[in-house]
Design an enzyme around this catalytic site. Structure first.
Site, mmCIF file in Angstrom:
data_model
loop_
_atom_site.group_PDB
_atom_site.id
_atom_site.type_symbol
_atom_site.label_atom_id
_atom_site.label_comp_id
_atom_site.label_asym_id
_atom_site.label_seq_id
_atom_site.Cartn_x
_atom_site.Cartn_y
_atom_site.Cartn_z
ATOM 1 N N LEU A 8 0.850 -1.019 0.047
ATOM 2 C CA LEU A 8 -0.029 -0.105 -0.095
ATOM 3 C C LEU A 8 0.917 1.153 0.120
ATOM 4 C CD1 LEU A 8 -2.958 -1.071 2.460
ATOM 5 C CD2 LEU A 8 -2.648 -1.746 0.004
ATOM 6 N N ARG A 15 2.059 15.054 6.988
ATOM 7 C CA ARG A 15 2.782 15.863 7.976
ATOM 8 C C ARG A 15 4.174 15.780 7.604
ATOM 9 N NH1 ARG A 15 2.137 12.684 13.343
ATOM 10 N NH2 ARG A 15 1.404 10.927 12.326
ATOM 11 N N GLY A 140 -3.510 0.960 16.558
ATOM 12 C CA GLY A 140 -4.803 0.018 16.842
ATOM 13 C C GLY A 140 -4.313 -1.041 17.740
ATOM 14 N N LYS A 333 34.249 7.901 -13.805
ATOM 15 C CA LYS A 333 33.098 7.897 -14.124
ATOM 16 C C LYS A 333 32.947 6.850 -15.676
ATOM 17 C CE LYS A 333 30.889 10.015 -17.262
ATOM 18 N NZ LYS A 333 30.435 9.916 -18.556
ATOM 19 N N TYR A 348 40.712 13.202 -13.727
ATOM 20 C CA TYR A 348 39.173 12.785 -14.361
ATOM 21 C C TYR A 348 39.366 11.815 -15.362
ATOM 22 C CZ TYR A 348 34.710 12.738 -16.376
ATOM 23 O OH TYR A 348 33.689 12.321 -16.950
ATOM 24 N N TYR A 369 33.443 14.809 -23.774
ATOM 25 C CA TYR A 369 32.145 15.230 -24.033
ATOM 26 C C TYR A 369 32.414 16.651 -24.910
ATOM 27 C CZ TYR A 369 27.296 17.376 -23.223
ATOM 28 O OH TYR A 369 26.228 17.897 -23.172
#
Length: 450
Positions: A8, A15, A140, A333, A348, A369
């Site tokens: 669920l 809140r 409950g 990376k 890098y 890039y």
């Protein structure tokens, strides 16, 4: 017996004071929803259905990221937990077996607890997960006679005697599919909230002569997240548990309280982790590695005997082979670093393949890039890349190749060759002395005028 799960995840979570659906707030850098789903997956369910409501599209995307085979359904109106479970009915057509109902904002239910619930199904028609609460609050209450569960009473509907009970309801329920939906068909919203409570099926089952039983767990497993403060407390509890488990599995944490793990972090025995290391999602560290202080790792794999850091960053797609050294202020990376290669300083490497035994000098950058596309750099075995080398991708350097310090590499370098690509140096005799004398005189004149 086949098993299906219903998770669920439709609540708004007002809140939390957030635009993000409550179940998508994170612990251990994974949504609460993923924690609940991971616990359920330990049961090897035949089907899993996530019931979404508030922020349904985002919840559905998150569920699919966890497992593309997950079925999602929607609860368009928030009419209670019983109504939410009913939305999964069509998705369970043709299924025969037990259904376990979990909650997307309750991340700490343990797989062995769920297995205990399924084992209890051999004795009882309906099984409820309960806990003894130090402060029962608004939970409950589970009303029992001996070992039998008679009914569940929501706090709003409980009298003072019932509120004095400390055995509380977690909300997690297991029952046979046909039994579950047959009972839900008779649940009404005649209560203080005007909602259809899933918990009402216990009383209906007992009235029909069916059996119901409570499986107890530690209160910490049932921790639900409703506020930012509870989220922070849950994060602290999660980190404490994961750190303890890592050390029990043979991992050395030099300052455990400073190491942050993700939900899916895997670390092999005899690995040493220094202070202030952060693991993002998708990290696997093999045995005998060393992760030095102030490093950040995500989406990467570090092989046996490798060293990372201090102050290193491994980004998604970083693959370090055995005995690789990655040093301070290095970022990697989407790159494969071969056995024994060294990348020790201020470098890098992105979209690259680095051969075994290669040495990458300080200040090396793969220029991967072009503003639109990413391009790959390949460096062979036992190469030597001089300090401050720019590798302008796509480019390939062969085995045993080298670059001179300060070189900009724009063409392939054959095996065994050295690339030199830098401006020719020209010395101007006496220029520095004359230049600075001129500047100092100008400065003195300006000071005198003022």
């Amino acid at each position: 017996m086949n098993t299906a799960l219903i998770v669920l995840a439709a609540g708004r979570g007002t809140r939390m004071n957030s635009d993000l659906p409550k179940v998508l707030h994170e612990i251990g850098q994974s949504p609460l929803l993923h924690h609940a789903m991971a616990a359920g997956m330990a049961l090897e369910p035949e089907r899993m259905i996530v019931v979404a409501g508030h922020g349904a599209e985002a919840v559905e995307r998150a569920a699919s990221r966890f497992d593309e085979g997950i079925v999602t359904v929607r609860q368009e109106s928030q009419d209670g937990t019983g109504h939410a479970v009913q939305q999964a009915r069509a998705a369970l057509e043709g299924f025969s077996g037990d259904v376990v109902v979990l909650y997307g904002d309750t991340p700490f239910i343990r797989p062995d607890t769920l297995e205990a619930m399924l084992a209890a199904r051999a004795r009882a028609d309906v099984v409820v997960l309960g806990f003894e609460a130090a402060d029962p609050g608004r939970y409950g209450r589970l009303v029992t006679t001996g070992d039998a569960l008679d009914r569940i009473v929501e706090f709003k509907d409980a009298n003072e005697a019932t509120r004095a009970i400390t055995l509380c309801n977690s909300g997690v329920i297991a029952a046979d599919r046909d039994t579950l939906f047959s009972l839900l068909d008779r649940v009404t919203n005649d209560n203080a909230s005007g909602e259809y409570y899933l918990t009402d099926i216990v009383g209906l089952a007992r009235a029909d002569g069916l059996s119901a039983e409570v499986v107890r767990c530690d209160e910490a497993e049932t921790l639900g997240i409703n506020t930012r403060a509870e989220l922070a407390a849950a994060e602290a509890a999660f980190q404490t548990r994961i750190r303890r488990e890592a050390m029990e599995d043979g991992v050395t944490l030099l300052a455990p309280e400073t190491v942050t793990f993700a939900r899916d972090t895997v670390v092999g025995r005899d690995t040493v982790i220094e202070p202030n290391v952060v693991f993002g999602p998708g990290v696997t560290i093999e045995s005998g590695a060393k992760i030095r202080a102030f490093s950040h790792l995500e989406g990467c794999h570090v092989s046996r005997g490798a060293t990372v850091g201090p102050f290193a960053r491994l980004r998604p797609g970083a693959e370090l082979a055995e005995e690789v050294h990655v040093g301070n202020f290095v970022e990697i990376k989407n790159a494969q670093i071969g056995t024994g290669a060294k990348v020790n300083h201020l470098t890098y490497l992105g979209d690259a393949d680095i051969g075994a035994g290669t040495n990458i000098g300080a200040g090396t950058i793969t220029c991967n890039y072009d503003g639109v596309f990413k391009h790959r750099t390949t460096v062979g075995r036992d190469a030597f890349i001089g300090s401050n080398t720019m590798l302008v991708a796509p480019v390939t350097l062969g085995d045993g190749a080298m670059t001179a310090t300060g070189t900009v590499v724009t063409h392939n370098v054959p095996a065994g060759d050295m690339a030199v690509g830098r401006a020719r140096q020209s010395n101007k005799p006496g220029f520095a002395t004359r230049f600075f004398d001129k500047l100092r005189a100008a400065k003195a004149a300006k000071s005198k005028d003022n």
